[in-house]
Scaffold this motif. Sequence first.
Motif, PDB file in Angstrom:
ATOM      1  N   ASP A  42       0.835  -1.215   0.000  1.00 44.01           N
ATOM      2  CA  ASP A  42       0.000   0.000   0.000  1.00 44.01           C
ATOM      3  C   ASP A  42       0.865   1.258   0.000  1.00 44.01           C
ATOM      4  OD1 ASP A  42      -2.259  -1.525  -0.004  1.00 44.01           O
ATOM      5  OD2 ASP A  42      -2.682  -1.302   2.137  1.00 44.01           O
ATOM      6  N   ASN A  43       1.943   1.235   0.775  1.00 46.56           N
ATOM      7  CA  ASN A  43       2.846   2.392   0.822  1.00 46.56           C
ATOM      8  C   ASN A  43       3.494   2.633  -0.535  1.00 46.56           C
ATOM      9  OD1 ASN A  43       3.443   3.764   3.598  1.00 46.56           O
ATOM     10  ND2 ASN A  43       3.115   1.613   4.067  1.00 46.56           N
ATOM     11  N   LEU A  44       3.947   1.564  -1.157  1.00 43.26           N
ATOM     12  CA  LEU A  44       4.610   1.696  -2.453  1.00 43.26           C
ATOM     13  C   LEU A  44       3.624   2.134  -3.534  1.00 43.26           C
ATOM     14  CD1 LEU A  44       6.857  -1.503  -2.317  1.00 43.26           C
ATOM     15  CD2 LEU A  44       7.559   0.868  -1.941  1.00 43.26           C
ATOM     16  N   THR A  45       2.413   1.590  -3.479  1.00 48.48           N
ATOM     17  CA  THR A  45       1.376   1.978  -4.451  1.00 48.48           C
ATOM     18  C   THR A  45       0.988   3.432  -4.278  1.00 48.48           C
ATOM     19  OG1 THR A  45       0.500  -0.276  -4.517  1.00 48.48           O
ATOM     20  CG2 THR A  45      -0.958   1.477  -5.275  1.00 48.48           C
ATOM     21  N   MET A  46       0.904   3.889  -3.024  1.00 51.56           N
ATOM     22  CA  MET A  46       0.542   5.271  -2.754  1.00 51.56           C
ATOM     23  C   MET A  46       1.569   6.234  -3.346  1.00 51.56           C
ATOM     24  SD  MET A  46      -0.354   7.044   0.908  1.00 51.56           S
ATOM     25  CE  MET A  46       1.226   6.534   1.607  1.00 51.56           C
ATOM     26  N   ILE A  47       2.848   5.894  -3.200  1.00 52.39           N
ATOM     27  CA  ILE A  47       3.903   6.738  -3.761  1.00 52.39           C
ATOM     28  C   ILE A  47       3.794   6.785  -5.282  1.00 52.39           C
ATOM     29  CG2 ILE A  47       6.399   6.940  -4.123  1.00 52.39           C
ATOM     30  CD1 ILE A  47       6.781   5.804  -1.332  1.00 52.39           C
ATOM     31  N   GLU A  48       3.587   5.627  -5.899  1.00 53.12           N
ATOM     32  CA  GLU A  48       3.506   5.554  -7.358  1.00 53.12           C
ATOM     33  C   GLU A  48       2.303   6.340  -7.886  1.00 53.12           C
ATOM     34  OE1 GLU A  48       4.643   4.771 -11.138  1.00 53.12           O
ATOM     35  OE2 GLU A  48       5.751   4.395  -9.281  1.00 53.12           O
ATOM     36  N   ASN A  49       1.158   6.205  -7.209  1.00 47.46           N
ATOM     37  CA  ASN A  49      -0.048   6.932  -7.642  1.00 47.46           C
ATOM     38  C   ASN A  49       0.130   8.438  -7.495  1.00 47.46           C
ATOM     39  OD1 ASN A  49      -1.368   4.550  -8.276  1.00 47.46           O
ATOM     40  ND2 ASN A  49      -2.441   4.419  -6.313  1.00 47.46           N
ATOM     41  N   HIS A  50       0.743   8.839  -6.385  1.00 47.74           N
ATOM     42  CA  HIS A  50       0.967  10.263  -6.160  1.00 47.74           C
ATOM     43  C   HIS A  50       1.973  10.817  -7.165  1.00 47.74           C
ATOM     44  CE1 HIS A  50       1.839  14.008  -3.929  1.00 47.74           C
ATOM     45  NE2 HIS A  50       0.607  13.834  -3.467  1.00 47.74           N
ATOM     46  N   LYS A  51       2.964  10.008  -7.495  1.00 46.13           N
ATOM     47  CA  LYS A  51       3.966  10.412  -8.486  1.00 46.13           C
ATOM     48  C   LYS A  51       3.295  10.701  -9.828  1.00 46.13           C
ATOM     49  CE  LYS A  51       7.857   8.505 -11.136  1.00 46.13           C
ATOM     50  NZ  LYS A  51       8.743   7.337 -11.321  1.00 46.13           N
ATOM     51  N   LYS A  52       2.394   9.830 -10.254  1.00 50.17           N
ATOM     52  CA  LYS A  52       1.708  10.014 -11.534  1.00 50.17           C
ATOM     53  C   LYS A  52       0.882  11.299 -11.540  1.00 50.17           C
ATOM     54  CE  LYS A  52       1.375   5.095 -12.662  1.00 50.17           C
ATOM     55  NZ  LYS A  52       0.469   3.926 -12.827  1.00 50.17           N
ATOM     56  N   LYS A  53       0.170  11.555 -10.439  1.00 55.11           N
ATOM     57  CA  LYS A  53      -0.661  12.764 -10.362  1.00 55.11           C
ATOM     58  C   LYS A  53       0.189  14.033 -10.447  1.00 55.11           C
ATOM     59  CE  LYS A  53      -4.420  10.718  -7.655  1.00 55.11           C
ATOM     60  NZ  LYS A  53      -5.169  10.760  -6.360  1.00 55.11           N
ATOM     61  N   VAL A  54       1.290  14.033  -9.701  1.00 54.99           N
ATOM     62  CA  VAL A  54       2.148  15.220  -9.684  1.00 54.99           C
ATOM     63  C   VAL A  54       2.797  15.442 -11.046  1.00 54.99           C
ATOM     64  CG1 VAL A  54       4.247  16.229  -8.703  1.00 54.99           C
ATOM     65  CG2 VAL A  54       2.586  15.091  -7.200  1.00 54.99           C
ATOM     66  N   LEU A  55       3.303  14.375 -11.652  1.00 54.14           N
ATOM     67  CA  LEU A  55       3.945  14.510 -12.964  1.00 54.14           C
ATOM     68  C   LEU A  55       2.942  14.942 -14.027  1.00 54.14           C
ATOM     69  CD1 LEU A  55       6.398  11.461 -13.069  1.00 54.14           C
ATOM     70  CD2 LEU A  55       6.866  13.831 -12.438  1.00 54.14           C
ATOM     71  N   ASN A  56       1.727  14.437 -13.947  1.00 49.57           N
ATOM     72  CA  ASN A  56       0.696  14.872 -14.897  1.00 49.57           C
ATOM     73  C   ASN A  56       0.375  16.349 -14.726  1.00 49.57           C
ATOM     74  OD1 ASN A  56       0.427  12.365 -16.101  1.00 49.57           O
ATOM     75  ND2 ASN A  56      -1.244  11.715 -14.757  1.00 49.57           N
ATOM     76  N   ALA A  57       0.340  16.792 -13.460  1.00 45.49           N
ATOM     77  CA  ALA A  57       0.060  18.202 -13.193  1.00 45.49           C
ATOM     78  C   ALA A  57       1.195  19.091 -13.702  1.00 45.49           C
ATOM     79  CB  ALA A  57      -0.138  18.414 -11.691  1.00 45.49           C
ATOM     80  N   ILE A  58       2.418  18.624 -13.552  1.00 45.86           N
ATOM     81  CA  ILE A  58       3.569  19.395 -14.036  1.00 45.86           C
ATOM     82  C   ILE A  58       3.565  19.441 -15.565  1.00 45.86           C
ATOM     83  CG2 ILE A  58       6.085  19.431 -14.203  1.00 45.86           C
ATOM     84  CD1 ILE A  58       6.177  18.291 -11.380  1.00 45.86           C
ATOM     85  N   ALA A  59       3.193  18.328 -16.207  1.00 46.56           N
ATOM     86  CA  ALA A  59       3.190  18.265 -17.667  1.00 46.56           C
ATOM     87  C   ALA A  59       2.249  19.300 -18.272  1.00 46.56           C
ATOM     88  CB  ALA A  59       2.798  16.859 -18.119  1.00 46.56           C
ATOM     89  N   VAL A  60       1.190  19.646 -17.542  1.00 46.17           N
ATOM     90  CA  VAL A  60       0.244  20.662 -18.028  1.00 46.17           C
ATOM     91  C   VAL A  60       0.940  22.011 -18.194  1.00 46.17           C
ATOM     92  CG1 VAL A  60      -1.854  21.955 -17.441  1.00 46.17           C
ATOM     93  CG2 VAL A  60      -1.750  19.488 -17.024  1.00 46.17           C
ATOM     94  N   LEU A  61       1.960  22.256 -17.363  1.00 44.51           N
ATOM     95  CA  LEU A  61       2.666  23.537 -17.434  1.00 44.51           C
ATOM     96  C   LEU A  61       3.357  23.734 -18.783  1.00 44.51           C
ATOM     97  CD1 LEU A  61       4.327  23.572 -13.874  1.00 44.51           C
ATOM     98  CD2 LEU A  61       2.206  24.701 -14.604  1.00 44.51           C
ATOM     99  N   GLU A  62       3.721  22.608 -19.407  1.00 44.56           N
ATOM    100  CA  GLU A  62       4.391  22.705 -20.701  1.00 44.56           C
ATOM    101  C   GLU A  62       3.474  23.336 -21.745  1.00 44.56           C
ATOM    102  OE1 GLU A  62       7.217  19.907 -23.544  1.00 44.56           O
ATOM    103  OE2 GLU A  62       5.800  18.967 -22.153  1.00 44.56           O
ATOM    104  N   LYS A  63       2.169  23.027 -21.643  1.00 45.86           N
ATOM    105  CA  LYS A  63       1.215  23.602 -22.589  1.00 45.86           C
ATOM    106  C   LYS A  63       1.042  25.105 -22.360  1.00 45.86           C
ATOM    107  CE  LYS A  63      -1.407  19.291 -22.973  1.00 45.86           C
ATOM    108  NZ  LYS A  63      -2.725  18.639 -22.782  1.00 45.86           N
ATOM    109  N   ARG A  64       1.429  25.532 -21.191  1.00 47.86           N
ATOM    110  CA  ARG A  64       1.328  26.974 -20.881  1.00 47.86           C
ATOM    111  C   ARG A  64       2.669  27.675 -21.053  1.00 47.86           C
ATOM    112  NH1 ARG A  64      -2.344  26.068 -15.401  1.00 47.86           N
ATOM    113  NH2 ARG A  64      -4.176  25.245 -16.506  1.00 47.86           N
ATOM    114  N   ASN A  65       3.547  26.976 -21.759  1.00 43.19           N
ATOM    115  CA  ASN A  65       4.838  27.555 -22.161  1.00 43.19           C
ATOM    116  C   ASN A  65       5.799  27.818 -21.003  1.00 43.19           C
ATOM    117  OD1 ASN A  65       4.107  27.590 -24.928  1.00 43.19           O
ATOM    118  ND2 ASN A  65       2.928  29.495 -24.572  1.00 43.19           N
ATOM    119  N   PHE A  66       5.665  27.017 -19.920  1.00 42.21           N
ATOM    120  CA  PHE A  66       6.667  27.126 -18.862  1.00 42.21           C
ATOM    121  C   PHE A  66       7.975  26.516 -19.374  1.00 42.21           C
ATOM    122  CE2 PHE A  66       3.079  28.135 -16.359  1.00 42.21           C
ATOM    123  CZ  PHE A  66       3.513  28.669 -15.140  1.00 42.21           C
TER     124      PHE A  66
END
Length: 207
Positions: A42-66
């Motif tokens: 559960d701990n390892l899955t939680m880290i992996e799921n949170h990692k995906k959410k954060v990276l997806n949120a960061i990837a959105v910044l690329e569309k805004r020309n960051f």
Amino acid sequence: MKCLEKIISFIRIPYVVALEFSRHNRKLYKDRQLSIKNSISDNLTMIENHKKKVLNAIAVLEKRNFPEIDELLNSVGACYDKATSLLDDYFDEHSVLTLINDTWNSDLPEDFLDELQNNQQVMAPLELSEIYGICDDGEKRYKKENPPGYKDAKEKDGIRKYSDLIWWKEVIQYARKSRKNIVLVTDDVKEDWWKIDKKFVKFETKK
């Protein structure tokens, strides 16, 4: 437990109750083992799921020309990978079996029951012929919904569905033989034990 220790000399446990406790206590032990093992994944899955959410949120910044988003994604991802590695190393270094044993070193209810058994404060088991007689009686009682235990007829099978009735008979037999008044303590709140009134709860078990 401190309260029980104060009155331990007055406590008597029906044999069937002690038997049921021993049976379910082993299951709880296995459940505890499984929960510890699951906590690792559960701990390892939680880290992996949170990692995906954060990276997806960061990837959105690329569309805004960051600028320099790839570098940011790599750096943040590496941090999550480091966290996963730390947990992997931790669980490798600390035996899961040791963790499981440590959580079960002090089983106070089982120790308490052992003390009662050693002091002969567990009631003697009924004869097999008596148990069969109670089961026959129980079949008739349950059809009429006479307490205790008729609700178990739908949930259990064989002798087990008459367990409440059997240990109730044990208590009655003990009270008669010892010529003592009994204060019955149970956490069973089903209607096959209690009659619920508007103002109070009434004990509704019939002999």
